[in-house]
Write a protein that holds these residues in place. Structure first.
Motif, PDB file in Angstrom:
ATOM      1  N   ASP A   2      -2.526  52.039  -5.643  1.00  0.00           N
ATOM      2  CA  ASP A   2      -2.472  51.116  -5.704  1.00  0.00           C
ATOM      3  C   ASP A   2      -2.108  51.147  -7.080  1.00  0.00           C
ATOM      4  O   ASP A   2      -3.485  51.598  -7.900  1.00  0.00           O
ATOM      5  CB  ASP A   2      -2.570  49.730  -4.984  1.00  0.00           C
ATOM      6  CG  ASP A   2      -2.523  49.200  -3.808  1.00  0.00           C
ATOM      7  OD1 ASP A   2      -1.569  49.994  -3.371  1.00  0.00           O
ATOM      8  OD2 ASP A   2      -2.844  48.925  -3.305  1.00  0.00           O
ATOM      9  N   GLU A   3      -0.684  50.409  -8.040  1.00  0.00           N
ATOM     10  CA  GLU A   3      -1.561  50.890  -9.176  1.00  0.00           C
ATOM     11  C   GLU A   3      -0.117  50.450  -9.661  1.00  0.00           C
ATOM     12  O   GLU A   3       0.326  49.756  -9.075  1.00  0.00           O
ATOM     13  CB  GLU A   3      -0.784  52.370  -9.438  1.00  0.00           C
ATOM     14  CG  GLU A   3       0.645  52.887  -8.937  1.00  0.00           C
ATOM     15  CD  GLU A   3       1.083  54.898 -10.153  1.00  0.00           C
ATOM     16  OE1 GLU A   3       1.767  54.725 -10.431  1.00  0.00           O
ATOM     17  OE2 GLU A   3       0.220  55.133  -9.195  1.00  0.00           O
ATOM     18  N   GLU A   4      -0.228  49.352 -10.987  1.00  0.00           N
ATOM     19  CA  GLU A   4       0.519  48.862 -11.366  1.00  0.00           C
ATOM     20  C   GLU A   4       1.860  49.070 -12.099  1.00  0.00           C
ATOM     21  O   GLU A   4       1.713  50.053 -12.780  1.00  0.00           O
ATOM     22  CB  GLU A   4      -0.636  47.907 -13.178  1.00  0.00           C
ATOM     23  CG  GLU A   4      -1.276  46.783 -12.195  1.00  0.00           C
ATOM     24  CD  GLU A   4      -1.368  46.144 -12.535  1.00  0.00           C
ATOM     25  OE1 GLU A   4      -0.147  45.266 -12.914  1.00  0.00           O
ATOM     26  OE2 GLU A   4      -1.928  45.583 -11.011  1.00  0.00           O
ATOM     27  N   GLU A  38       2.370  39.247 -10.655  1.00  0.00           N
ATOM     28  CA  GLU A  38       2.013  41.034 -10.809  1.00  0.00           C
ATOM     29  C   GLU A  38       3.061  41.661 -10.310  1.00  0.00           C
ATOM     30  O   GLU A  38       3.999  41.348  -9.327  1.00  0.00           O
ATOM     31  CB  GLU A  38       0.719  40.854 -10.061  1.00  0.00           C
ATOM     32  CG  GLU A  38       0.017  42.212  -9.750  1.00  0.00           C
ATOM     33  CD  GLU A  38      -1.428  42.036  -9.165  1.00  0.00           C
ATOM     34  OE1 GLU A  38      -1.800  43.343  -8.783  1.00  0.00           O
ATOM     35  OE2 GLU A  38      -1.852  41.118  -8.762  1.00  0.00           O
ATOM     36  N   LYS A  40       3.139  45.904  -8.846  1.00  0.00           N
ATOM     37  CA  LYS A  40       2.704  46.982  -8.734  1.00  0.00           C
ATOM     38  C   LYS A  40       3.801  48.242  -7.248  1.00  0.00           C
ATOM     39  O   LYS A  40       4.230  47.274  -6.937  1.00  0.00           O
ATOM     40  CB  LYS A  40       0.825  46.616  -8.005  1.00  0.00           C
ATOM     41  CG  LYS A  40       0.986  46.278  -6.318  1.00  0.00           C
ATOM     42  CD  LYS A  40      -0.457  46.198  -5.514  1.00  0.00           C
ATOM     43  CE  LYS A  40      -0.392  46.200  -4.657  1.00  0.00           C
ATOM     44  NZ  LYS A  40      -1.290  45.275  -3.565  1.00  0.00           N
ATOM     45  N   ASP A  42       2.733  51.560  -5.227  1.00  0.00           N
ATOM     46  CA  ASP A  42       2.698  52.691  -3.795  1.00  0.00           C
ATOM     47  C   ASP A  42       3.455  53.041  -2.842  1.00  0.00           C
ATOM     48  O   ASP A  42       3.951  53.543  -3.728  1.00  0.00           O
ATOM     49  CB  ASP A  42       1.929  51.716  -3.004  1.00  0.00           C
ATOM     50  CG  ASP A  42       2.724  50.538  -2.210  1.00  0.00           C
ATOM     51  OD1 ASP A  42       3.518  50.843  -1.624  1.00  0.00           O
ATOM     52  OD2 ASP A  42       2.038  49.398  -1.391  1.00  0.00           O
ATOM     53  N   THR A  46       7.922  49.361  -4.194  1.00  0.00           N
ATOM     54  CA  THR A  46       7.222  48.598  -5.613  1.00  0.00           C
ATOM     55  C   THR A  46       7.268  46.948  -5.120  1.00  0.00           C
ATOM     56  O   THR A  46       8.238  46.369  -4.472  1.00  0.00           O
ATOM     57  CB  THR A  46       8.037  48.194  -7.073  1.00  0.00           C
ATOM     58  OG1 THR A  46       8.615  49.957  -7.137  1.00  0.00           O
ATOM     59  CG2 THR A  46       7.602  47.784  -8.129  1.00  0.00           C
ATOM     60  N   TYR A  56       3.051  39.335  -1.742  1.00  0.00           N
ATOM     61  CA  TYR A  56       3.473  40.327  -1.292  1.00  0.00           C
ATOM     62  C   TYR A  56       5.120  40.651  -1.567  1.00  0.00           C
ATOM     63  O   TYR A  56       5.134  40.770  -0.424  1.00  0.00           O
ATOM     64  CB  TYR A  56       2.833  41.561  -1.582  1.00  0.00           C
ATOM     65  CG  TYR A  56       1.779  41.809  -2.787  1.00  0.00           C
ATOM     66  CD1 TYR A  56       1.707  42.092  -4.770  1.00  0.00           C
ATOM     67  CD2 TYR A  56       0.556  41.311  -2.838  1.00  0.00           C
ATOM     68  CE1 TYR A  56       0.665  42.481  -5.061  1.00  0.00           C
ATOM     69  CE2 TYR A  56      -0.653  41.493  -3.910  1.00  0.00           C
ATOM     70  CZ  TYR A  56      -0.122  41.915  -5.390  1.00  0.00           C
ATOM     71  OH  TYR A  56      -1.115  42.210  -5.851  1.00  0.00           O
TER      72      TYR A  56
END
Length: 108
Positions: A2-4, A38, A40, A42, A46, A56
Motif C-alpha cells: 500500500d502506498e499513498e 484518503e 491509496k 496498491d 487506486t 475503501y
C-alpha cells in the motif's frame, strides 16, 4: 504494497473527472455518498476512503457529486429508559385479554 497516491498521480472518477482528498463522491453501485479522506494505490488499483462508511472504494466506481452526505440523527437511550420501556410493554401485554385481541366487529 500500500502506498499513498502521490500528487503527481492524477486520480480520476468513472467519468474521468479528477478526484482529490475532500472531494464529494457517489459510489455508483449503491448511491452511497461521502467525502474522500484518503487515497491509496496498491497492486489491485487506486482506492479512496469515504468518511461516511469508513470503507475503501475503487476510484473507477466513484463519481464526483455536488451532493453532500446528510448527517444521520443520533438517538441515544439510557439503560434505565430501555428497562422502563420493556416493563411498560410487558404490563400492557399482560393487561390485554384474549377477548380484546380477537374481538369480532361488524355484522354477520
Amino acid at each position: 504494497m500500500d502506498e499513498e497516491a502521490s500528487v503527481a498521480d492524477v486520480v480520476v472518477d468513472v467519468n474521468g473527472a479528477p478526484i482529490t482528498i475532500g472531494s464529494n463522491v457517489r459510489y455508483i453501485n449503491t448511491d452511497t455518498i461521502g467525502e474522500i479522506t484518503e487515497i491509496k494505490t496498491d497492486d489491485e488499483g487506486t482506492w479512496a476512503l469515504l468518511d461516511t462508511t469508513e470503507l475503501y472504494y475503487r476510484v473507477d466506481t466513484l463519481q464526483i457529486t455536488d451532493k453532500k452526505a446528510s448527517a444521520g440523527k443520533e438517538y441515544a437511550i439510557s439503560e434505565e429508559e430501555m428497562k422502563e420501556r420493556i416493563k411498560r410493554q410487558a404490563e400492557d401485554a399482560q393487561s390485554t385479554t384474549l377477548e380484546e385481541v380477537f374481538q369480532a366487529t361488524g355484522g354477520g
